[in-house]
Design a protein around this motif. Structure first.
Motif, short mmCIF file in Angstrom:
data_model
loop_
_atom_site.label_atom_id
_atom_site.label_comp_id
_atom_site.label_asym_id
_atom_site.label_seq_id
_atom_site.Cartn_x
_atom_site.Cartn_y
_atom_site.Cartn_z
N UNK A 1 28.67 120.06 -28.86
CA UNK A 1 27.68 121.07 -28.48
C UNK A 1 27.35 121.02 -26.99
N UNK A 2 27.30 119.82 -26.43
CA UNK A 2 26.87 119.67 -25.05
C UNK A 2 28.02 119.72 -24.04
N UNK A 3 29.20 119.27 -24.43
CA UNK A 3 30.29 119.13 -23.46
C UNK A 3 31.50 120.01 -23.76
N UNK A 4 31.41 120.82 -24.81
CA UNK A 4 32.49 121.78 -25.09
C UNK A 4 31.87 123.12 -25.45
N UNK A 5 30.92 123.54 -24.65
CA UNK A 5 30.16 124.75 -24.96
C UNK A 5 30.99 126.03 -24.87
N UNK A 6 32.15 125.92 -24.23
CA UNK A 6 32.99 127.11 -24.11
C UNK A 6 33.64 127.49 -25.44
N UNK A 7 33.56 126.61 -26.43
CA UNK A 7 34.16 126.86 -27.75
C UNK A 7 33.07 126.89 -28.82
N UNK A 8 33.37 127.54 -29.95
CA UNK A 8 32.51 127.32 -31.11
C UNK A 8 32.80 125.93 -31.64
N UNK A 9 31.97 125.45 -32.58
CA UNK A 9 32.06 124.05 -33.00
C UNK A 9 33.43 123.69 -33.54
N UNK A 10 34.02 124.57 -34.39
CA UNK A 10 35.32 124.26 -34.97
C UNK A 10 36.41 124.13 -33.93
N UNK A 11 36.46 125.09 -33.00
CA UNK A 11 37.48 125.04 -31.94
C UNK A 11 37.25 123.87 -31.01
N UNK A 12 35.97 123.54 -30.76
CA UNK A 12 35.67 122.39 -29.90
C UNK A 12 36.18 121.10 -30.52
N UNK A 13 35.93 120.93 -31.81
CA UNK A 13 36.40 119.72 -32.48
C UNK A 13 37.93 119.63 -32.43
N UNK A 14 38.59 120.74 -32.69
CA UNK A 14 40.06 120.73 -32.71
C UNK A 14 40.60 120.28 -31.36
N UNK A 15 40.06 120.83 -30.29
CA UNK A 15 40.54 120.47 -28.96
C UNK A 15 40.20 119.03 -28.61
N UNK A 16 38.98 118.61 -28.90
CA UNK A 16 38.55 117.26 -28.55
C UNK A 16 39.34 116.20 -29.31
N UNK A 17 39.56 116.41 -30.60
CA UNK A 17 40.31 115.43 -31.38
C UNK A 17 41.77 115.38 -30.94
N UNK A 18 42.35 116.53 -30.63
CA UNK A 18 43.75 116.55 -30.16
C UNK A 18 43.88 115.78 -28.85
N UNK A 19 42.96 116.00 -27.93
CA UNK A 19 43.01 115.31 -26.63
C UNK A 19 42.76 113.81 -26.80
#
Length: 510
Positions: free
Chosen positions: A320-338
């Motif tokens: 929520x705080x550091x991937x605000x450019x995405x909705x929660x689902x897309x943020x998780x997908x990107x963060x976990x992949x990285x």
């Protein structure tokens, strides 16, 4: 004249109210899911250390809406053999003489408001006496100190309180009109519960309840017992058939354990949710101040339980705080992949996941999150990887505490939202050295509730759990990573002891 045919009761309903969402399932008697429904919700934090939810606006409103949705097909209500609910717990909710909530529910161990009352009860009764009596020490998970907080800090509410219950008990009350609580939850109402007699005790009641009688507490029963039947009022609000059997139910974590077949001695459930919860089925209790000795779902069963304060809620906060450019689902997908692409140790970072204090095994409500090792070369994904590993170190710490006190951990079963994708599970297995099983279907606590409903209604027996739960993935640790993670785990443990005084001072009132 031939008798009228009896209706076929071949469906079960389970509903679970969690920290950030409520979920329900409609299930056949052989464990096949017919329908699911989820309603998201939030929590209230009116001040630091206070975490609450509205009993009617969240707990009951969600439950009633979910059941109505599950029963949307014509005739479905007539086919329901039983219903059971679980909820976040242990929580504290005071009711007036009419059964109406007097304030929002005070949540489980993430709510740390009663630390002064913990100290007072330890001084007045004796910490060693409480441990010997209850089989566990007073922590932020204990309800006794929160009852005393309510009595001392909100005397107006206390004066009107006729019944003190927990979230799951409130749902059962709204369905049946009966005040009943399962033994697992009751054990956390320490020191008012005696685990030897499995009954309420007045031995230490006065320091907690003052002059209030023990009758303000609900009847105790096992989770699979019959609590009562759906009332006419509840039937009108939910769409259930009046008279439908309702199980006693339990807390979400215990229902989640049942949902993945954790029912035999040596079975350990790790629930990856907003917080991480552990339930180990035992043959005999092993009291220890670091963890919780509680009753199980079934008569005579013993559990060893533990819980971390901030795990899934940490990753949600991060997204929520550091991937605000995405909705929660897309943020998780990107963060976990990285994060999965990074080396173990996040290139020199260690995090303490104590963003809301910590429950077991350190039991420190004043603990705080810490990040050590930051450099200008670290990026967002390094911090996220460090957060995932922090939870892994905390899980290892809890499992080590279990084994230190002689508990037998034979099989680890993982469940919850954090199991999706496998990245987090692999990190935890690599850090802890523990293999983890993930059943083919991990619906969550509501699935375990449906099973409890079948037991209470008499249409299932415990052996049926083996056919409800099917094998799935098996995550094994990479032995090549053990030396690196052993070193990092040692640094993680040192980091807490070396920063404890500093973070306590930072959190102290100025």
């Amino acid at each position: 004249m031939s008798p009228e045919p009896q209706p076929v009761r071949d469906l079960l309903i389970g509903v679970d109210v969690g920290t950030y969402s409520s979920k329900g399932v409609l299930v056949t008697l052989d464990g096949q899911i017919v329908r699911q429904h989820v309603i998201p919700h939030g929590i209230s934090m009116p001040r630091h250390g206070h975490v609450e939810q509205d009993a009617d606006g969240v707990w009951w409103a969600d439950t009633a809406a979910i059941i109505r949705e599950l029963l949307r097909e014509p005739g479905a209500a007539d086919r329901v053999a039983g219903v059971a609910c679980s909820a976040i717990g242990p929580t504290l909710l005071p009711l007036d003489t009419q059964g109406r909530p007097l304030r929002p529910g005070i949540l489980y161990g993430v709510d740390t408001r009663a630390h002064a009352q913990i100290g007072a009860l330890n001084d007045e009764i004796g910490a060693d006496v409480i441990l010997a009596h209850s089989g566990m020490a007073l922590t932020s998970q204990a309800i006794g100190p929160k009852i005393r907080w309510l009595r001392e800090q909100e005397p107006g509410v206390w004066a009107q309180a006729a019944t003190l219950i927990s979230a799951g008990s409130y749902l059962t009350f709204r369905l049946t009109g009966q005040h009943v609580m399962d033994h697992h939850t009751g054990a956390h109402f320490m020191p008012l519960y005696d685990p030897r007699t499995r009954a309420w005790t007045d031995e230490f009641a006065v320091p907690v309840l003052g002059s209030a009688p023990l009758t303000c507490l609900p009847r105790l029963a096992w989770s699979d017992e019959l609590a009562g039947h759906v009332t006419a009022q509840a039937a009108a609000q939910t769409g259930l058939r009046e008279g439908t059997p309702v199980a006693v139910g339990t807390v979400d974590a215990l229902a989640e354990g049942l949902s993945v077949g954790v029912s035999r001695p040596g079975d350990l459930m790790i629930m990856y949710g907003s917080s991480t919860f552990f339930i180990l089925v035992q043959e005999a209790p092993t009291p220890d101040p670091r963890v919780w000795s509680v009753g199980g779902a079934f008569a005579g069963q013993v559990n060893l339980a533990a819980g971390m304060g901030t795990t899934g809620s940490l990753t949600r906060w991060f997204a929520d705080e550091f991937a605000r450019e995405h909705d929660t689902g897309a943020a998780y997908e990107e963060l976990f992949t990285q994060a999965a692409a990074l080396n173990p140790g996040a290139d020199g970072l260690i995090m303490l996941p104590y963003f809301s204090g910590e429950r077991t095994p350190i039991n420190d409500p004043h603990a705080r999150g810490v990040v050590a090792g930051l450099t200008l070369s670290h990026r967002r994904e390094h911090l996220f990887r460090a957060a995932l590993e922090a939870v892994g170190y905390g899980i290892r710490h809890n499992i080590e505490a279990f084994r230190d006190l002689g508990a037998d951990v034979r099989r680890v079963v993982a469940v919850g939202g954090g199991t999706r994708g496998g990245t987090w599970l692999q990190i935890v297995s690599d850090i802890s050295g523990e293999a983890q099983e993930v059943p083919a279907v991990t619906v969550g606590a509501s699935f375990g509730d449906a099973f409890l409903a079948g037991l209470a209604a008499g249409v299932l027996d415990r052996a049926d759990l083996d056919r409800w739960v099917q094998p799935g993935a098996h995550v094994t640790p990479d032995p090549a990573l053990a030396p690196a993670y052993d070193r990092l785990y040692g640094l993680y443990r040192d980091l807490y002891t070396q920063t404890r005084a500093t973070v306590h001072a930072l959190g102290a009132p100025t």
